[in-house]
Design an enzyme around this catalytic site. Structure first.
Site, PDB file in Angstrom:
ATOM      1  N   ARG A 163      -3.350  20.915  79.983  1.00  0.00           N
ATOM      2  CA  ARG A 163      -4.381  19.941  79.791  1.00  0.00           C
ATOM      3  C   ARG A 163      -4.512  18.901  80.815  1.00  0.00           C
ATOM      4  NH1 ARG A 163      -5.750  18.839  73.935  1.00  0.00           N
ATOM      5  NH2 ARG A 163      -7.745  19.355  73.839  1.00  0.00           N
TER       6      ARG A 163
ATOM      7  N   GLU B 296      -2.753   2.520  70.412  1.00  0.00           N
ATOM      8  CA  GLU B 296      -3.755   1.511  70.235  1.00  0.00           C
ATOM      9  C   GLU B 296      -2.884   0.238  69.599  1.00  0.00           C
ATOM     10  OE1 GLU B 296      -4.194   4.682  68.863  1.00  0.00           O
ATOM     11  OE2 GLU B 296      -5.514   5.034  70.541  1.00  0.00           O
TER      12      GLU B 296
ATOM     13  N   HIS C  67       4.207  19.778  77.657  1.00  0.00           N
ATOM     14  CA  HIS C  67       2.787  20.596  77.990  1.00  0.00           C
ATOM     15  C   HIS C  67       3.043  21.914  78.723  1.00  0.00           C
ATOM     16  CE1 HIS C  67      -0.171  17.293  76.551  1.00  0.00           C
ATOM     17  NE2 HIS C  67       0.931  16.797  75.957  1.00  0.00           N
TER      18      HIS C  67
ATOM     19  N   SER D 163      -7.809  12.761  74.030  1.00  0.00           N
ATOM     20  CA  SER D 163      -8.276  14.109  74.877  1.00  0.00           C
ATOM     21  C   SER D 163      -9.806  14.441  74.214  1.00  0.00           C
ATOM     22  CB  SER D 163      -7.319  15.095  74.663  1.00  0.00           C
ATOM     23  OG  SER D 163      -7.094  15.352  73.527  1.00  0.00           O
TER      24      SER D 163
ATOM     25  N   HIS E 119      -5.107  15.122  81.337  1.00  0.00           N
ATOM     26  CA  HIS E 119      -5.624  13.837  80.568  1.00  0.00           C
ATOM     27  C   HIS E 119      -6.394  12.961  81.140  1.00  0.00           C
ATOM     28  CE1 HIS E 119      -2.721  15.499  77.464  1.00  0.00           C
ATOM     29  NE2 HIS E 119      -3.730  14.978  76.422  1.00  0.00           N
TER      30      HIS E 119
ATOM     31  N   SER F 116      -0.641  19.460  71.702  1.00  0.00           N
ATOM     32  CA  SER F 116       0.540  19.015  70.887  1.00  0.00           C
ATOM     33  C   SER F 116       0.690  19.732  69.475  1.00  0.00           C
ATOM     34  CB  SER F 116       0.849  17.638  71.054  1.00  0.00           C
ATOM     35  OG  SER F 116       0.737  16.763  72.106  1.00  0.00           O
TER      36      SER F 116
HETATM   37  I1  8IG Z   1      -0.040  12.656  69.080  1.00  0.00           I
HETATM   38  O1  8IG Z   1      -1.987   7.072  67.506  1.00  0.00           O
HETATM   39  C1  8IG Z   1      -1.162  11.016  69.363  1.00  0.00           C
HETATM   40  N1  8IG Z   1      -1.928  10.724  70.077  1.00  0.00           N
HETATM   41  N2  8IG Z   1      -4.998   7.097  70.664  1.00  0.00           N
HETATM   42  N3  8IG Z   1      -3.409   7.412  69.284  1.00  0.00           N
HETATM   43  C2  8IG Z   1      -4.000   7.854  70.101  1.00  0.00           C
HETATM   44  N4  8IG Z   1      -3.586   8.943  70.778  1.00  0.00           N
HETATM   45  C3  8IG Z   1      -2.319   9.801  70.023  1.00  0.00           C
HETATM   46  C4  8IG Z   1      -1.854   9.261  69.056  1.00  0.00           C
HETATM   47  C5  8IG Z   1      -2.391   7.922  68.419  1.00  0.00           C
HETATM   48  N5  8IG Z   1      -0.990  10.129  68.544  1.00  0.00           N
END
Ligand code: 8IG
Length: 277
Positions: free
Chosen positions: A97, A198, A76, A217, A99, A44
């Protein structure tokens, strides 16, 4: 291969390296390019780099290549491109990709990296959009990955395969990137399983154990790239501050928008790094 067909990687008895060699041969046949030198996975915010590094001579829909899956996200782009660099080298640009959170298993996650190695690539550039733990980072900041913490509790390695991960993110390539952009920050990337972001407590845990970047990733891909003997450069675009570091809740749309806004600048940076390789 149609995406509706079964994926040969899903057969437990399949050898993922054989599947990668088949995929690499298909890429060579489709492009007429016998050997690629470097590979880039554009996450991204990094997609525009494909047009800046050189001339795209061939574009292949990823699901047409053995072992690849249709993209899970509309944002994507599911293509593989062969790009002729100004120095005459060949880059394989992976815009597809898979994931870990898609739940298809780690073999499919790292298939693009193994295929890139099988095309001959000896340098693997892994990019992503991610959350930032350092308060000094704002959305749009590119960060070099210096090391990672793999919190997926999984590995692309099967069986008793012991691979050293010291200097996984090549100090030589990071030095080279610093030569292009002296004030590029570095950070430790924590791969969470996702697809949820999170909790603030998990972000504090990541910080306490030495993490600076949170994402979904790259760490598993880097391990597979190291197993394949490639030299690895990792770059994160900080699209958001991690949960609890920023005051407002995370929104996928804001994350995508931040990536788009930063794309021209960071893609130009990546193109300058590739030119310096
Ligand atoms: I763009 O804040 C993106 N990908 N784990 N946490 C996680 N993946 C992400 C985040 C994020 N922002």
């Amino acid at each position: 291969m149609l995406s509706t067909q079964t994926n040969p990687l899903d057969a437990p008895e399949a050898d993922p390296f054989t599947v990668a060699r088949i995929a690499a041969q298909e890429i060579a046949d489709a492009t007429g390019v016998a050997r690629h030198d470097i590979a880039l996975t554009l996450g991204s915010g990094w997609g525009a780099a494909a047009d800046l590094i050189g001339e795209t001579t061939h574009t292949i829909p990823a699901p047409d290549v053995t072992g690849f899956s249709a993209p899970a996200l509309s944002g994507h782009v599911g293509t593989l491109r062969s790009v002729l660099l100004p120095n005459g080298k060949r880059a394989l640009v992976i815009g597809a990709r898979t994931h870990y959170y898609e739940g298809h298993g780690v073999r499919r996650v790292v298939h693009s990296v193994r295929t890139a190695a099988a095309t001959g690539a000896t340098t693997m550039i892994l990019t992503n959009g991610a959350g930032g733990i350092r308060e000094t980072w704002t959305p749009g900041t590119p960060v070099l990955i210096s090391d990672h913490i793999n919190l997926t509790a999984d590995s692309p390695l099967e069986g008793a395969t012991f691979i050293d991960l010291t200097d996984l993110y090549s100090a030589r390539l990071r030095e080279l990137a610093h030569g292009v952009e002296a004030n590029l920050d570095e950070g430790v990337y924590c791969q969470f399983r996702g697809p949820h972001y999170e909790t603030p407590a998990e972000v504090q845990m990541a910080k306490a154990i030495g993490g600076h970047i949170v994402g979904m990733s790259t760490a598993l891909e880097a391990i597979a790239a190291r197993q394949a003997g490639m030299e690895i450069l990792g770059l994160s675009l900080i699209t958001n501050l991690a949960a609890g570091i920023q005051e407002t809740p995370l929104s996928h749309h804001e994350v995508i928008d931040a990536g788009r806004a930063a794309e021209p600048v960071i893609s130009a940076l990546l193109a300058r790094i590739v030119a310096a390789l």
